[in-house]
Scaffold this motif. Structure first.
Motif, PDB file in Angstrom:
ATOM      1  N   MET A 229       0.816  -1.209   0.000  1.00  0.00           N
ATOM      2  CA  MET A 229       0.000   0.000   0.000  1.00  0.00           C
ATOM      3  C   MET A 229       0.853   1.265   0.000  1.00  0.00           C
ATOM      4  O   MET A 229       0.582   2.219  -0.733  1.00  0.00           O
ATOM      5  N   ALA A 230       1.897   1.291   0.821  1.00  0.00           N
ATOM      6  CA  ALA A 230       2.693   2.507   0.980  1.00  0.00           C
ATOM      7  C   ALA A 230       3.717   2.691  -0.121  1.00  0.00           C
ATOM      8  O   ALA A 230       3.938   3.807  -0.600  1.00  0.00           O
ATOM      9  N   VAL A 231       4.378   1.609  -0.525  1.00  0.00           N
ATOM     10  CA  VAL A 231       5.484   1.713  -1.479  1.00  0.00           C
ATOM     11  C   VAL A 231       5.012   1.508  -2.912  1.00  0.00           C
ATOM     12  O   VAL A 231       5.430   2.229  -3.828  1.00  0.00           O
ATOM     13  N   GLU A 232       4.130   0.528  -3.121  1.00  0.00           N
ATOM     14  CA  GLU A 232       3.670   0.219  -4.471  1.00  0.00           C
ATOM     15  C   GLU A 232       2.359   0.907  -4.822  1.00  0.00           C
ATOM     16  O   GLU A 232       1.950   0.908  -5.981  1.00  0.00           O
ATOM     17  N   GLY A 233       1.687   1.461  -3.818  1.00  0.00           N
ATOM     18  CA  GLY A 233       0.448   2.189  -4.074  1.00  0.00           C
ATOM     19  C   GLY A 233      -0.712   1.316  -4.496  1.00  0.00           C
ATOM     20  O   GLY A 233      -1.592   1.746  -5.251  1.00  0.00           O
ATOM     21  N   THR A 234      -0.757   0.061  -3.993  1.00  0.00           N
ATOM     22  CA  THR A 234      -1.840  -0.842  -4.361  1.00  0.00           C
ATOM     23  C   THR A 234      -2.458  -1.491  -3.135  1.00  0.00           C
ATOM     24  O   THR A 234      -1.762  -1.811  -2.168  1.00  0.00           O
ATOM     25  N   ASP A 235      -3.774  -1.689  -3.176  1.00  0.00           N
ATOM     26  CA  ASP A 235      -4.508  -2.399  -2.117  1.00  0.00           C
ATOM     27  C   ASP A 235      -4.752  -3.852  -2.495  1.00  0.00           C
ATOM     28  O   ASP A 235      -5.524  -4.543  -1.825  1.00  0.00           O
ATOM     29  N   ARG A 236      -4.119  -4.320  -3.535  1.00  0.00           N
ATOM     30  CA  ARG A 236      -4.416  -5.646  -4.074  1.00  0.00           C
ATOM     31  C   ARG A 236      -4.161  -6.765  -3.064  1.00  0.00           C
ATOM     32  O   ARG A 236      -4.926  -7.738  -3.005  1.00  0.00           O
ATOM     33  N   TYR A 237      -3.127  -6.644  -2.261  1.00  0.00           N
ATOM     34  CA  TYR A 237      -2.742  -7.727  -1.353  1.00  0.00           C
ATOM     35  C   TYR A 237      -3.135  -7.360   0.080  1.00  0.00           C
ATOM     36  O   TYR A 237      -2.720  -6.332   0.612  1.00  0.00           O
TER      37      TYR A 237
END
Length: 334
Positions: A229-237
């Protein structure tokens, strides 16, 4: 942190994190290799400590906590380590029994852990819960308990790690034993239907398999989504929260009794509970810091699951670890 490499093997690799060594003495710290990787907390911690110690902080990297314990056992009083960093609470009693470690002498009033801590040898530097991380693009309705996982559809597979070689694998072993007690062998037998594969270490399971879409779930940490979430900007995992609670891991640092650098070792251990060390933990080791960082804690940590903590005492783990591993091996072999 969950971004740890617990691959099998006992070869010793020395990693000198980039930077010009300062004049003065050398402090040798045994740790795990991802801690000193370019994306881990080691580089920032080295720079911050060397700025205050007039010394060279040298990390000796091993695959994981189990390997650090084995290295201490093999080297005995002749160990080159001044400090060991990476033994978790499930390995503490075995490490203590080697009679190679000394009291840390650090004021622990600043500790912010989900359990009480009064050990005078092992100093916590981070903590987290073991969890099953799932890919929301493959799994829209994750299990909310072990029973739900055991009853999941056949196509819901999970990637696990070996409890003999992996700290995360050992964590699951203890988690299931804590929840199910004498029924643990039956649970392991049923869980086999859900298992895609069992790897030697976390890195192979997480990066090589899970992140490449081989299975919708992987054994990891409740904090793992923070990095995405913080580094890659995704909520996928995301991490699935189990109603039974989650097994707790506390990682520690300790001083070697026969170190030739006792003052420097104590200075490093005191440094562990300062913001200059701890601020590198949440996104470098992807674990909860051992102190309250206040506004410095990344905001994504407010979005993580906050499960109930489960744990055996270090002494219980030492007394039963080999027995429970045999129990697991027999159950999965059927």
């Amino acid at each position: 942190m969950p971004l740890k490499v617990y691959a099998a093997g006992a070869s010793l690799a020395v990693l000198l994190v980039a930077g010009v060594a300062q004049a003065g003495e050398t402090l040798t710290v045994y740790t795990y290799d991802s801690f000193v990787s370019e994306w881990g907390p080691g580089p920032g911690i080295e720079k911050a400590f060397e700025a205050r110690c007039d010394c060279d902080l040298e990390f000796v990297a091993l695959p994981g906590g189990v390997d650090i314990l084995q290295r201490l056992r093999l080297e005995g009083q002749g160990t080159a380590a001044d400090v060991v960093l990476g033994l978790d609470m499930n390995l503490m009693a075995e490490a203590r029994s080697l009679d190679l470690l000394a009291p840390h002498g650090v004021d622990t009033a600043a500790l912010d852990l989900p359990i009480a801590w009064d050990d005078d040898t092992f100093l916590p530097y981070d903590w987290g819960h073991f969890a099953f991380v799932y890919d929301t693009e493959q799994l829209s309705d994750p299990p909310d308990s072990f029973e739900a996982l055991l009853e999941a559809p056949e196509d819901v597979k999970v990637i696990l790690q070996d409890p003999r070689t992996s700290v995360t694998g050992l964590g699951l072993l203890l988690w299931i034993k804590k929840v199910y007690g004498e029924q643990a062998p039956e649970v392991w037998s049923r869980l086999q239907e859900r298992v895609l594969t069992v790897t030697n270490g976390w890195s192979q399971a997480y990066f090589s398999l899970f992140m490449n879409g081989e299975a919708p779930m992987v054994l990891s940490y409740a904090t793992s989504p923070a990095y995405h979430m913080a580094v890659e900007g995704t909520d996928r995992y995301q991490a699935a929260e189990f109603e039974e609670g989650h097994y707790l891991q506390v990682e520690t640092a300790a001083m070697v009794a026969d170190t030739e650098q006792p003052e420097l070792a104590r200075k490093f251990l005191a440094f562990v509970l300062t913001p200059d060390f701890q601020r590198h933990i949440p996104l470098g080791n992807v674990m909860h810091p051992a102190i309250d960082l206040g506004d410095e804690l990344p905001a994504v940590y407010d979005r993580l699951i906050a499960p109930k903590s489960l744990a055996f005492s270090p002494e219980e783990v030492q007394a039963h670890r080999r027995e429970w591993i045999r129990e697991w091996r027999n159950a999965v072999a059927q």
